[in-house]
Design a protein around this motif. Structure first.
Motif, PDB file in Angstrom:
ATOM      1  N   VAL A  10      24.739  30.201  36.530  1.00  0.00           N
ATOM      2  CA  VAL A  10      26.046  30.800  36.793  1.00  0.00           C
ATOM      3  C   VAL A  10      26.361  30.827  38.298  1.00  0.00           C
ATOM      4  O   VAL A  10      27.520  30.992  38.680  1.00  0.00           O
ATOM      5  N   LEU A  11      25.364  30.644  39.142  1.00  0.00           N
ATOM      6  CA  LEU A  11      25.599  30.674  40.588  1.00  0.00           C
ATOM      7  C   LEU A  11      26.480  29.523  41.059  1.00  0.00           C
ATOM      8  O   LEU A  11      27.231  29.666  42.018  1.00  0.00           O
ATOM      9  N   SER A  12      26.396  28.393  40.397  1.00  0.00           N
ATOM     10  CA  SER A  12      27.227  27.248  40.787  1.00  0.00           C
ATOM     11  C   SER A  12      28.314  26.962  39.758  1.00  0.00           C
ATOM     12  O   SER A  12      28.950  25.919  39.802  1.00  0.00           O
ATOM     13  N   ALA A  13      28.537  27.880  38.858  1.00  0.00           N
ATOM     14  CA  ALA A  13      29.522  27.707  37.790  1.00  0.00           C
ATOM     15  C   ALA A  13      30.922  28.068  38.297  1.00  0.00           C
ATOM     16  O   ALA A  13      31.077  28.735  39.324  1.00  0.00           O
ATOM     17  N   PRO A  14      31.934  27.655  37.568  1.00  0.00           N
ATOM     18  CA  PRO A  14      33.302  28.061  37.926  1.00  0.00           C
ATOM     19  C   PRO A  14      33.499  29.567  37.798  1.00  0.00           C
ATOM     20  O   PRO A  14      32.676  30.274  37.213  1.00  0.00           O
ATOM     21  N   VAL A  15      34.603  30.025  38.334  1.00  0.00           N
ATOM     22  CA  VAL A  15      34.891  31.463  38.384  1.00  0.00           C
ATOM     23  C   VAL A  15      34.944  32.064  36.979  1.00  0.00           C
ATOM     24  O   VAL A  15      34.471  33.185  36.764  1.00  0.00           O
ATOM     25  N   ARG A  16      35.480  31.324  36.028  1.00  0.00           N
ATOM     26  CA  ARG A  16      35.606  31.854  34.671  1.00  0.00           C
ATOM     27  C   ARG A  16      34.226  32.159  34.069  1.00  0.00           C
ATOM     28  O   ARG A  16      34.024  33.195  33.457  1.00  0.00           O
ATOM     29  N   ARG A  17      33.251  31.268  34.262  1.00  0.00           N
ATOM     30  CA  ARG A  17      31.892  31.518  33.739  1.00  0.00           C
ATOM     31  C   ARG A  17      31.233  32.669  34.488  1.00  0.00           C
ATOM     32  O   ARG A  17      30.487  33.456  33.906  1.00  0.00           O
ATOM     33  N   TRP A  18      31.479  32.781  35.790  1.00  0.00           N
ATOM     34  CA  TRP A  18      30.946  33.903  36.576  1.00  0.00           C
ATOM     35  C   TRP A  18      31.518  35.222  36.061  1.00  0.00           C
ATOM     36  O   TRP A  18      30.809  36.209  35.914  1.00  0.00           O
ATOM     37  N   GLN A  19      32.805  35.220  35.761  1.00  0.00           N
ATOM     38  CA  GLN A  19      33.439  36.423  35.241  1.00  0.00           C
ATOM     39  C   GLN A  19      32.870  36.773  33.864  1.00  0.00           C
ATOM     40  O   GLN A  19      32.612  37.949  33.581  1.00  0.00           O
ATOM     41  N   LEU A  46      29.438  38.343  34.392  1.00  0.00           N
ATOM     42  CA  LEU A  46      29.539  39.728  34.852  1.00  0.00           C
ATOM     43  C   LEU A  46      29.989  40.653  33.733  1.00  0.00           C
ATOM     44  O   LEU A  46      29.476  41.770  33.595  1.00  0.00           O
ATOM     45  N   GLN A  47      30.927  40.195  32.924  1.00  0.00           N
ATOM     46  CA  GLN A  47      31.420  41.024  31.826  1.00  0.00           C
ATOM     47  C   GLN A  47      30.321  41.292  30.798  1.00  0.00           C
ATOM     48  O   GLN A  47      30.255  42.371  30.213  1.00  0.00           O
ATOM     49  N   GLN A  48      29.407  40.345  30.620  1.00  0.00           N
ATOM     50  CA  GLN A  48      28.288  40.551  29.699  1.00  0.00           C
ATOM     51  C   GLN A  48      27.324  41.619  30.229  1.00  0.00           C
ATOM     52  O   GLN A  48      26.636  42.268  29.443  1.00  0.00           O
ATOM     53  N   GLN A  49      27.272  41.791  31.527  1.00  0.00           N
ATOM     54  CA  GLN A  49      26.362  42.773  32.091  1.00  0.00           C
ATOM     55  C   GLN A  49      26.810  44.198  31.800  1.00  0.00           C
ATOM     56  O   GLN A  49      25.985  45.075  31.571  1.00  0.00           O
ATOM     57  N   LEU A  50      28.111  44.418  31.837  1.00  0.00           N
ATOM     58  CA  LEU A  50      28.680  45.738  31.512  1.00  0.00           C
ATOM     59  C   LEU A  50      29.852  45.536  30.552  1.00  0.00           C
ATOM     60  O   LEU A  50      31.015  45.561  30.961  1.00  0.00           O
ATOM     61  N   PRO A  51      29.575  45.334  29.280  1.00  0.00           N
ATOM     62  CA  PRO A  51      30.684  45.032  28.357  1.00  0.00           C
ATOM     63  C   PRO A  51      31.661  46.194  28.160  1.00  0.00           C
ATOM     64  O   PRO A  51      32.817  45.970  27.818  1.00  0.00           O
ATOM     65  N   HIS A  89      32.905  48.113  30.429  1.00  0.00           N
ATOM     66  CA  HIS A  89      33.820  48.264  31.564  1.00  0.00           C
ATOM     67  C   HIS A  89      34.674  47.016  31.709  1.00  0.00           C
ATOM     68  O   HIS A  89      34.187  45.897  31.563  1.00  0.00           O
ATOM     69  N   SER A  90      35.927  47.236  32.030  1.00  0.00           N
ATOM     70  CA  SER A  90      36.823  46.086  32.161  1.00  0.00           C
ATOM     71  C   SER A  90      36.692  45.469  33.548  1.00  0.00           C
ATOM     72  O   SER A  90      36.392  46.144  34.528  1.00  0.00           O
ATOM     73  N   LEU A  91      36.903  44.184  33.578  1.00  0.00           N
ATOM     74  CA  LEU A  91      36.805  43.415  34.812  1.00  0.00           C
ATOM     75  C   LEU A  91      38.132  42.694  35.010  1.00  0.00           C
ATOM     76  O   LEU A  91      38.635  42.059  34.078  1.00  0.00           O
ATOM     77  N   PRO A  92      38.737  42.769  36.179  1.00  0.00           N
ATOM     78  CA  PRO A  92      40.022  42.088  36.377  1.00  0.00           C
ATOM     79  C   PRO A  92      39.821  40.576  36.428  1.00  0.00           C
ATOM     80  O   PRO A  92      38.708  40.074  36.481  1.00  0.00           O
ATOM     81  N   ASP A  93      40.925  39.859  36.432  1.00  0.00           N
ATOM     82  CA  ASP A  93      40.872  38.408  36.538  1.00  0.00           C
ATOM     83  C   ASP A  93      40.378  38.036  37.940  1.00  0.00           C
ATOM     84  O   ASP A  93      41.066  38.245  38.932  1.00  0.00           O
ATOM     85  N   LEU A  94      39.166  37.505  38.008  1.00  0.00           N
ATOM     86  CA  LEU A  94      38.574  37.198  39.315  1.00  0.00           C
ATOM     87  C   LEU A  94      39.278  36.045  40.008  1.00  0.00           C
ATOM     88  O   LEU A  94      39.265  35.965  41.232  1.00  0.00           O
ATOM     89  N   GLN A  95      39.875  35.166  39.230  1.00  0.00           N
ATOM     90  CA  GLN A  95      40.618  34.054  39.835  1.00  0.00           C
ATOM     91  C   GLN A  95      41.733  34.620  40.718  1.00  0.00           C
ATOM     92  O   GLN A  95      41.926  34.165  41.852  1.00  0.00           O
ATOM     93  N   ALA A  96      42.434  35.614  40.223  1.00  0.00           N
ATOM     94  CA  ALA A  96      43.528  36.218  40.987  1.00  0.00           C
ATOM     95  C   ALA A  96      42.995  37.067  42.134  1.00  0.00           C
ATOM     96  O   ALA A  96      43.540  37.054  43.241  1.00  0.00           O
ATOM     97  N   PHE A 138      33.632  48.156  39.214  1.00  0.00           N
ATOM     98  CA  PHE A 138      32.727  47.431  38.318  1.00  0.00           C
ATOM     99  C   PHE A 138      31.433  47.069  39.042  1.00  0.00           C
ATOM    100  O   PHE A 138      30.337  47.265  38.518  1.00  0.00           O
ATOM    101  N   ALA A 139      31.550  46.526  40.255  1.00  0.00           N
ATOM    102  CA  ALA A 139      30.366  46.131  41.023  1.00  0.00           C
ATOM    103  C   ALA A 139      29.491  47.341  41.342  1.00  0.00           C
ATOM    104  O   ALA A 139      28.258  47.272  41.253  1.00  0.00           O
ATOM    105  N   THR A 140      30.103  48.456  41.690  1.00  0.00           N
ATOM    106  CA  THR A 140      29.343  49.672  41.986  1.00  0.00           C
ATOM    107  C   THR A 140      28.586  50.148  40.761  1.00  0.00           C
ATOM    108  O   THR A 140      27.398  50.491  40.851  1.00  0.00           O
TER     109      THR A 140
END
Length: 152
Positions: free
Chosen positions: A92-101, A104-109, A111-118, A136-138
């Motif tokens: 996931v470190l070299s993956a596109p933003v959508r896979r990174w998002q 991250l969402q799988q780590q804390l399902p 909690h909502s995560l905003p659109d990282l692309q935006a 979310f990061a905190t």
């Protein structure tokens, strides 16, 4: 002439030698060596654990410095650097933003995560989206442990 007085034939009374604490008996030496070995092993164990958690502690300290929406790229980089410390070959470190998002969402399902692309690529990211991403990061950094990061 022989001395016939019984008092003159007696030698002076000598007190017995006192038992001192030094040198200790061999059993105490063995116990001391075992205690020293146990302390050394315990110190080594906790030192390795402390060192293993160092990147996580540093990430938490660095997270406290991120406060403005224009630092959203720094926040994202911080999370990726932390993952890279514990799992350098994670796909996931070299993956596109959508896979990174998604990761991250799988780590804390819960909690909502905003659109990282935006959040990451807008000229002026939205304050609410950045605040949600920072929250979310905190929460993720406070929940995750070094052992969990190694298993990702």
């Amino acid at each position: 002439m022989a001395n016939t007085e019984p008092q003159l034939a007696l030698a002076d009374i000598q007190e017995p030698v006192l038992n001192t604490f030094w040198p200790p008996a061999p059993g105490w030496w063995l116990l001391a060596v075992l205690v020293i070995l146990l302390l050394a092993y315990g110190f080594r164990f906790f030192w390795k654990k402390w060192q293993k958690a160092l990147p996580l502690r540093q990430a938490k300290a660095e997270l406290r410095l991120i406060k403005a929406p224009d630092q959203s790229a720094e926040l994202n980089e911080l999370l990726k650097r932390l993952l890279h410390c514990y799992s350098p070959r994670h796909p996931v470190l070299s993956a596109p933003v959508r896979r990174w998002q998604d990761f991250l969402q799988q780590q804390l399902p819960q909690h909502s995560l905003p659109d990282l692309q935006a959040v990451l690529y807008k000229q002026q990211p939205d304050q609410a989206d950045f605040a949600l991403y920072l929250q979310f990061a905190t929460q993720w950094l406070n929940k995750v442990s070094a052992k969990q990061l190694e298993q990702l």
